[in-house]
Design an enzyme around this catalytic site. Structure first.
Site, PDB file in Angstrom:
ATOM      1  N   ASP A   1       0.829  -1.204   0.000  1.00  0.00           N
ATOM      2  CA  ASP A   1       0.000   0.000   0.000  1.00  0.00           C
ATOM      3  C   ASP A   1       0.862   1.253   0.000  1.00  0.00           C
ATOM      4  O   ASP A   1       0.660   2.187  -0.773  1.00  0.00           O
ATOM      5  CB  ASP A   1      -0.908   0.027   1.234  1.00  0.00           C
ATOM      6  CG  ASP A   1      -1.981  -1.040   1.196  1.00  0.00           C
ATOM      7  OD1 ASP A   1      -2.313  -1.505   0.102  1.00  0.00           O
ATOM      8  OD2 ASP A   1      -2.485  -1.397   2.271  1.00  0.00           O
TER       9      ASP A   1
ATOM     10  N   TRP B   1      -1.229  -9.096  -4.531  1.00  0.00           N
ATOM     11  CA  TRP B   1      -2.022  -7.858  -4.594  1.00  0.00           C
ATOM     12  C   TRP B   1      -3.461  -8.181  -4.264  1.00  0.00           C
ATOM     13  O   TRP B   1      -4.067  -7.541  -3.420  1.00  0.00           O
ATOM     14  CB  TRP B   1      -1.948  -7.132  -5.939  1.00  0.00           C
ATOM     15  CG  TRP B   1      -2.838  -5.907  -5.922  1.00  0.00           C
ATOM     16  CD1 TRP B   1      -2.497  -4.668  -5.448  1.00  0.00           C
ATOM     17  CD2 TRP B   1      -4.199  -5.816  -6.335  1.00  0.00           C
ATOM     18  NE1 TRP B   1      -3.587  -3.817  -5.548  1.00  0.00           N
ATOM     19  CE2 TRP B   1      -4.642  -4.507  -6.100  1.00  0.00           C
ATOM     20  CE3 TRP B   1      -5.098  -6.730  -6.903  1.00  0.00           C
ATOM     21  CZ2 TRP B   1      -5.932  -4.071  -6.394  1.00  0.00           C
ATOM     22  CZ3 TRP B   1      -6.385  -6.306  -7.205  1.00  0.00           C
ATOM     23  CH2 TRP B   1      -6.787  -4.974  -6.946  1.00  0.00           C
TER      24      TRP B   1
ATOM     25  N   ASP C   1      -5.780  -9.986  -2.296  1.00  0.00           N
ATOM     26  CA  ASP C   1      -5.740 -10.765  -1.061  1.00  0.00           C
ATOM     27  C   ASP C   1      -6.721 -11.929  -1.076  1.00  0.00           C
ATOM     28  O   ASP C   1      -6.688 -12.775  -0.184  1.00  0.00           O
ATOM     29  CB  ASP C   1      -6.036  -9.864   0.144  1.00  0.00           C
ATOM     30  CG  ASP C   1      -4.876  -8.930   0.448  1.00  0.00           C
ATOM     31  OD1 ASP C   1      -3.732  -9.305   0.178  1.00  0.00           O
ATOM     32  OD2 ASP C   1      -5.130  -7.813   0.947  1.00  0.00           O
TER      33      ASP C   1
ATOM     34  N   GLN D   1     -12.503   2.848  -2.352  1.00  0.00           N
ATOM     35  CA  GLN D   1     -11.774   1.606  -2.653  1.00  0.00           C
ATOM     36  C   GLN D   1     -12.464   0.804  -3.745  1.00  0.00           C
ATOM     37  O   GLN D   1     -11.822   0.272  -4.641  1.00  0.00           O
ATOM     38  CB  GLN D   1     -11.655   0.751  -1.383  1.00  0.00           C
ATOM     39  CG  GLN D   1     -10.867  -0.531  -1.578  1.00  0.00           C
ATOM     40  CD  GLN D   1     -11.135  -1.533  -0.465  1.00  0.00           C
ATOM     41  OE1 GLN D   1     -12.172  -2.196  -0.437  1.00  0.00           O
ATOM     42  NE2 GLN D   1     -10.206  -1.619   0.482  1.00  0.00           N
TER      43      GLN D   1
END
Length: 797
Positions: free
Chosen positions: A364, A486, A488, A685
């Site tokens: 991140d 990347w 998850d 997000q």
């Protein structure tokens, strides 16, 4: 439906209606004293850590989601009617209560009018200070004298540690000790324990904060929440406010609050100003000192102007004027501000993140740098060095680096299966970006320790990142997915293989070879190019599926992201990164992005994959835990939009790239706020896709990699203003309808006034560039030819 508008001149977003679909927030302060405030004065304050330094309480995901907060109750002494300085928590009928909220750069101003009384409250944290200010102005717009009582209110946690405060009540209900000294509230937690000499965030020690209300004679106070509100009332109707008189309660255990009462009389047209000061330290010591220094309106106003000037200068690394006003609003203010807040707080403190991620996520943070390097290069360098020391001697990285306790050379490296395959490969985005922005070529030679043992130059750290993935491959010779890659929700382990990280690794090898050639290290460049040639063959043989690239191989060898898969048959990331990394030639690149447009693009953004997963066991594909069209299960993961936009601009598709950008641009959805839900001035997000019952709804605002990649793709690929090692490259890829745009770019302590003209309406292609009236060959403006102030004219064609 619209709830507010952009005030570009003031660099503010103005909320005209307080009943927003969700609480719309803002950030105050710094990484020392931080705070979140909403349009209805909700939110919380924290010191250094939202998890370990919680100063005021917030109940996450409660109704409303932002309560309690920082309130001032106003009560008419004659009628007994009362309201709050923001619409909530009292919530008077909006037919009678008028209010606006102006969110700005680390400040919020709430103006309200009710019963012929007008209040304006300015919330901010002075630069470099460990306390916050509420500057309150109360004006009587009535024709008669009004007698009012004003009550401050904050709710304190039992302990600064948020999890103990929320979940360990048998402990936290026994440690609060409230007092009132010299007209200042003293909040104490574990006051019998001596302060630690190590860090204020050490759990087992005494802590204090203070609250003062200045500007009038104090009529009373309360510090016991259950007395101020009573167990059967709420923030909407505190018992003390209803009765109009504080009781002088002092909480001893249980729950504390900060209430000071001031009574005021106002003649018709008269106004008075007050200051609330809340911060770290004992009331009798730090509180008294702060009141003496800042307990007057003139001083507070001066500090506010200083803060506003500081932040306005801070975000002006690039300002633009394009034919799209909403694009301008985001790039000139809210995009860079969003990036700076994300850089500051990573994923640690918001109305969503409640302290569960108390550290800097490796992947991140490296990506967050891309949105701020051009405005805070020195701060970025310091954080970048910290993150490089989070890389282990294996070449992999620690998933989380704690800014408070990280000890390079002494950390314990993760077990092999605990690494994330992509983590250290983001160094190839962040390190070159820093060097290109600053010209600090010597950074590659700087020696920094590994997290666990040993040390190496920055360049050697980068090589170890490549070697890490080359050494951990599956049956096809492609990088293992390990704990995550990347995504998850793809846990491929040591045997499963990832095409996304394959493309990252290809990008890393290409980038490393370029750097080594620049540094005159031919042997290292030759090694990288040899590895690249061999690796390209593996990607071609095992990664290409005929119409697009695969996403992964499961541990048993089954494919993911293949035409043969009925679910998850196409993923976005391998396609965009095949172009970014340079693996796909022009013909193939056009083909795969046409498939993306056909199969994944929607009016609210590009889906991560399609179709969604359903009716399978939760094993490698953990996205099955999400509803269809949500997050990693065929949702619109906004983080990835920037990569697709970059890919389209690399192909010269300005119209399509900008269409994609606007599809998830917050400002472009200002009139659809009831659908979007979260703030129309901040990136989220993810967005619910067409497979969801909430198509178009966005979630998880503020702290997201979306902000950095949106700013990066917009400025460096759509506008095409891209730093390079030897200067600034300008190569726009814009909508054909744009005939002109301009920008002012700070670059290596110089200013470039850039005008781009597009007389033939092309989408990409630079015909000529002039620097200060002289022609430049190609599209790179050499730093050596720049003056302090420069005029640049770019003609596309």
């Amino acid at each position: 439906m619209r709830f507010g508008h952009f005030d570009d001149k003031a660099k503010e977003y103005v909320i005209d209606r307080p009943d927003t679909p969700r609480s719309w927030g803002n950030y105050l302060g710094s990484t020392e004293y931080g705070a979140i405030i909403t349009n209805n004065a909700g939110g919380y304050s924290f010191f250094a850590s939202a998890a370990q330094g919680r100063l005021t309480r917030l109940r996450f995901d409660d109704v409303p989601t932002d309560q309690p907060g920082r309130y001032i109750y106003i009560r008419d002494k004659k009628s007994g009617d009362y309201w709050s300085n923001a619409w909530q928590p009292v919530g008077k009928p909006l037919s009678k209560y008028k209010t606006t909220c102006r969110h700005g750069t680390a400040y919020t101003i709430i103006n309200s009018k009710y019963s012929n009384i007008e209040t304006e409250t300015t919330y901010f944290v002075p630069l470099g200070k460990h306390f916050e200010c509420w500057l309150l102005k109360v004006k009587n717009n009535d024709k008669v004298k009004r007698k009012l009582s004003l009550f401050t209110f904050v709710e304190y946690p039992g302990t600064w540690h948020c999890f103990n405060d929320s979940l360990n009540l048998q402990y936290s209900h026994g440690i609060v000790n409230m007092d009132f000294k010299d007209g200042i509230i003293d909040y104490g937690s574990s006051v019998l324990a001596a302060p630690s000499g190590n860090t204020i965030l050490e759990a087992d020690q005494g802590r204090h904060s203070f609250l003062a209300f200045v500007g009038g004679k104090i009529a009373g106070f309360d510090t016991d929440r259950d007395v101020f509100i009573t167990p059967y009332n709420g923030y909407r109707n505190p018992a003390v406010v209803e009765k109009g008189k504080c009781t002088g309660s002092k909480a001893f255990g249980d729950d504390g609050c900060g209430t000071i009462q001031i009574d005021v009389e106002l003649k018709p047209g008269q106004s008075k100003q007050f200051v609330v000061l809340m911060g770290i330290g004992k009331a009798a010591v730090e509180g008294k000192k702060v009141v003496k220094q800042f307990g007057n309106v003139t001083k507070v106003k001066a500090e506010f102007e200083k803060l506003r000037d500081y932040w306005h200068n801070r975000i002006e690394g690039l300002s633009v004027s394009t034919p799209d006003a909403e694009f301008n609003s985001m790039l000139n203010m809210w995009g860079p501000f969003n990036c700076l807040i994300t850089f500051a707080w990573s994923r640690m403190a918001s109305l969503i993140y409640s302290g569960e991620r108390d550290g800097l996520g490796y992947r991140d943070t490296l990506q967050d740098f891309l949105g701020v390097i051009h405005v805070i290069p020195e701060e970025t360098k310091k954080r970048l060095e910290l993150m490089i020391t989070g890389q282990c001697s294996t070449g992999g990285a620690m998933p989380i680096v704690s800014a408070f306790s990280h000890k390079p050379g002494k950390e314990t490296a993760p077990k092999n299966e605990g690494y994330r395959a992509d983590d250290a490969l983001w160094l190839f985005n962040s390190i070159p970006s820093y060097v290109k922005e600053t010209g600090d070529i010597g950074f590659f030679k700087k020696v920094l320790p590994y997290a666990d043992k040993g040390k190496a130059t920055v360049l050697r750290h980068m090589r170890r990142a490549i070697e890490f993935n080359l050494a951990r491959t599956g049956r096809h010779g492609l990088p293992s997915g390990l704990y995550a890659d990347w995504n998850d929700c793809l846990q491929l382990g040591t045997k499963g293989e990832t095409l996304f990280v394959s493309m990252q690794l290809r990008y890393a090898l290409k980038t490393y070879a370029e750097i080594c050639e620049m540094l005159k290290k031919p042997a290292d460049a030759k090694w990288a190019l040899k590895q690249l040639a061999a690796f390209d063959k593996k990607i071609e043989k095992h990664g290409w599926d005929g119409k697009w690239y695969l996403r992964a191989y499961k541990q048993n060898g089954e494919t993911l992201g293949s035409q043969k898969n009925k679910q998850g048959s196409i993923y976005l990331n391998p396609q965009s990164w095949a172009i970014i990394s340079g693996h796909a030639d022009k013909r193939r690149a056009e083909k795969i992005m046409n498939e993306v447009n056909k199969r994944l693009a929607t009016e609210y953004g590009i889906m991560l994959l399609s179709p969604p997963y359903q009716n399978i066991k939760c094993a490698e594909i953990r996205s099955i835990l999400f509803n269809k069209g949500v997050k990693e299960n065929a949702g619109i993961f906004c983080h990835t939009q920037g990569w697709a936009i970059m890919a389209e601009t690399m192909l010269g598709h300005g119209d399509r790239a900008f269409k994609y950008f606007r599809s998830y641009l917050p400002a472009a959805q200002n009139d659809k706020a009831e659908i979007r839900g979260i703030e129309p001035y901040i990136y989220g997000q993810y967005t619910h896709s067409k497979f969801s019952a909430r198509f178009g709804a966005s979630r998880v605002a503020w702290l997201t990699g979306t902000a950095s990649w949106a700013n990066y793709s917009a400025t460096q690929y759509i506008l095409g203003i891209r730093p390079d090692y030897k200067g600034l490259r300008i190569d726009p890829c814009i909508p054909a309808s744009w005939k002109k745009f301009s920008a002012i770019r700070r670059f290596r302590n110089k200013t470039l006034n850039i005008t781009v003209i597009n007389p033939k309406g092309v989408q990409k292609g630079v015909k000529k560039i002039t620097l200060n009236g002289k022609a430049i060959k190609g599209d790179l403006i050499p730093a050596s030819r720049m003056k302090e102030e420069n005029d640049v004219v770019v003609e596309m064609g």
